[in-house]
Design an enzyme around this catalytic site. Structure first.
Site, mmCIF file in Angstrom:
data_model
loop_
_atom_site.group_PDB
_atom_site.id
_atom_site.type_symbol
_atom_site.label_atom_id
_atom_site.label_comp_id
_atom_site.label_asym_id
_atom_site.label_seq_id
_atom_site.Cartn_x
_atom_site.Cartn_y
_atom_site.Cartn_z
ATOM 1 N N LYS A 66 0.819 -1.226 0.000
ATOM 2 C CA LYS A 66 0.000 0.000 0.000
ATOM 3 C C LYS A 66 0.852 1.275 0.000
ATOM 4 O O LYS A 66 0.436 2.287 -0.561
ATOM 5 C CB LYS A 66 -0.953 0.014 1.191
ATOM 6 C CG LYS A 66 -2.072 -1.017 1.078
ATOM 7 C CD LYS A 66 -3.043 -0.896 2.232
ATOM 8 C CE LYS A 66 -4.056 -2.032 2.192
ATOM 9 N NZ LYS A 66 -5.073 -1.906 3.237
ATOM 10 N N ASP A 100 -9.939 2.692 2.756
ATOM 11 C CA ASP A 100 -10.006 1.944 4.023
ATOM 12 C C ASP A 100 -10.685 2.755 5.125
ATOM 13 O O ASP A 100 -11.541 2.246 5.854
ATOM 14 C CB ASP A 100 -8.595 1.559 4.493
ATOM 15 C CG ASP A 100 -8.001 0.436 3.656
ATOM 16 O OD1 ASP A 100 -8.774 -0.404 3.147
ATOM 17 O OD2 ASP A 100 -6.766 0.393 3.516
ATOM 18 N N SER A 153 6.667 5.932 20.834
ATOM 19 C CA SER A 153 7.232 6.881 19.855
ATOM 20 C C SER A 153 6.515 6.790 18.505
ATOM 21 O O SER A 153 6.337 7.805 17.813
ATOM 22 C CB SER A 153 8.739 6.631 19.672
ATOM 23 O OG SER A 153 8.944 5.300 19.255
ATOM 24 N N MET A 210 -10.087 -4.511 13.393
ATOM 25 C CA MET A 210 -9.984 -4.399 11.934
ATOM 26 C C MET A 210 -9.631 -5.723 11.273
ATOM 27 O O MET A 210 -9.820 -5.895 10.069
ATOM 28 C CB MET A 210 -8.977 -3.306 11.555
ATOM 29 C CG MET A 210 -9.581 -1.909 11.730
ATOM 30 S SD MET A 210 -8.402 -0.558 11.570
ATOM 31 C CE MET A 210 -7.766 -0.835 9.940
#
Ligand code: ATR
Length: 264
Positions: A66, A100, A153, A210
């Protein structure tokens, strides 16, 4: 000859996209042929070029390509630019889009009846899946959007790209509550769940994973806490419908396909 489309990924054998698009085509009277193409990990651009040369009109892009597809598209939609990921290519105008995020929002709002306006939503994970949906969630009218990740992070780096979004480590979520918790980690694929503090999920929470097609530890945990737990099959169908619309200019109904996939 039928217009040709495909899903390109690696692996791609398990993809439900061909069946979903075939059903959309049948229901809308569109003459398309939709295949699976497994590209070698270092051969995505070649696979696209070959499919185009063979008359392909467009394709869906899935893992792990992607991000690479962003560079292949000549022009990006705003939502693909925000996601830095493309899941839909339309070849005639070299257009790259990402459906998406809107797929998730439509599943929550349309299929599940969850009005996101004024709600608080927590995204678990800060990888590609989280990045793909954060932008669409941000414009859905939420009151609060927080991204939590095992590696803080990475959550901070992702949150910084979206105004008003906060980053947290999982333990810093203790004592907080959210209307909707979206698991965008890949933990479920390894039979694991993010290490969430007790009390985060309760009977008022909508818990969305998901990942689809398996009862992940996150969903099991959510259900045990009394939450409304649902997997990502609706998002899969909704993102496919939006891709179909981009290619064909016709918006298919998703209900029948979703019911069939859910086996109801
Ligand atoms: P994807 O494209 O599926 O998002 P990714 O970019 O590799 O895949 O990101 C995987 C995400 O799942 C990350 O947020 C990762 O957390 P870290 O950044 O801390 O690695 C998260 N993840 C994977 N396994 C996990 C686990 N067992 N517990 C919690 N988070 C997990």
């Amino acid at each position: 000859m039928s217009d040709r489309y495909a899903v390109i990924g690696n692996p791609v054998a398990h993809s439900k996209s061909p069946a979903i698009h075939a059903e959309f085509a049948r229901a809308t009277g569109q003459d398309i042929d939709y295949a699976r193409i497994e590209a070698p990990l270092d051969g995505f651009a070649d696979a696209i070029a070959r499919f185009r040369a063979a008359g392909g009109k467009g394709c869906n892009v899935t893992l792990p390509f992607k991000q690479e597809a962003v560079r292949i598209a000549g022009r990006l939609s705003e939502r693909a630019r925000l996601a830095q990921a493309v899941n839909t290519l339309r070849f005639e105008d070299s257009f790259g889009d990402n459906t998406d995020g809107i797929g998730l929002v439509r599943d929550l709002a349309g299929n599940m009846g969850v009005d996101l306006r004024g709600k608080s939503l927590l995204i678990l994970g800060a990888g590609g899946a989280a990045q793909g949906v954060a932008g669409a969630l941000l414009v859905a009218g939420l009151r609060r959007l927080v991204i939590a990740n095992r590696t803080l992070s990475k959550a901070q780096a992702l949150a910084e790209r979206f105004p008003g979004v906060r980053a947290r480590g999982y333990q810093a979520l203790a004592g907080e509550r959210f209307d909707v918790v979206v698991n965008a980690t890949s933990a479920g694929l390894a039979g694991e769940s993010p290490a969430l503090p007790a009390g985060l999920l309760d009977e008022k929470t909508v818990a969305y994973d998901m990942v689809y097609g398996r009862d992940t530890p996150f969903l099991v945990q959510a259900r045990a806490a009394g939450a409304r737990a649902v997997d990502g099959i609706g998002m899969l169908v909704e993102q496919a419908a939006e891709s179909f619309f981009l290619w064909r200019g016709v918006r298919p109904s998703t209900r029948a396909v979703l019911e069939k996939l859910r086996g109801s």
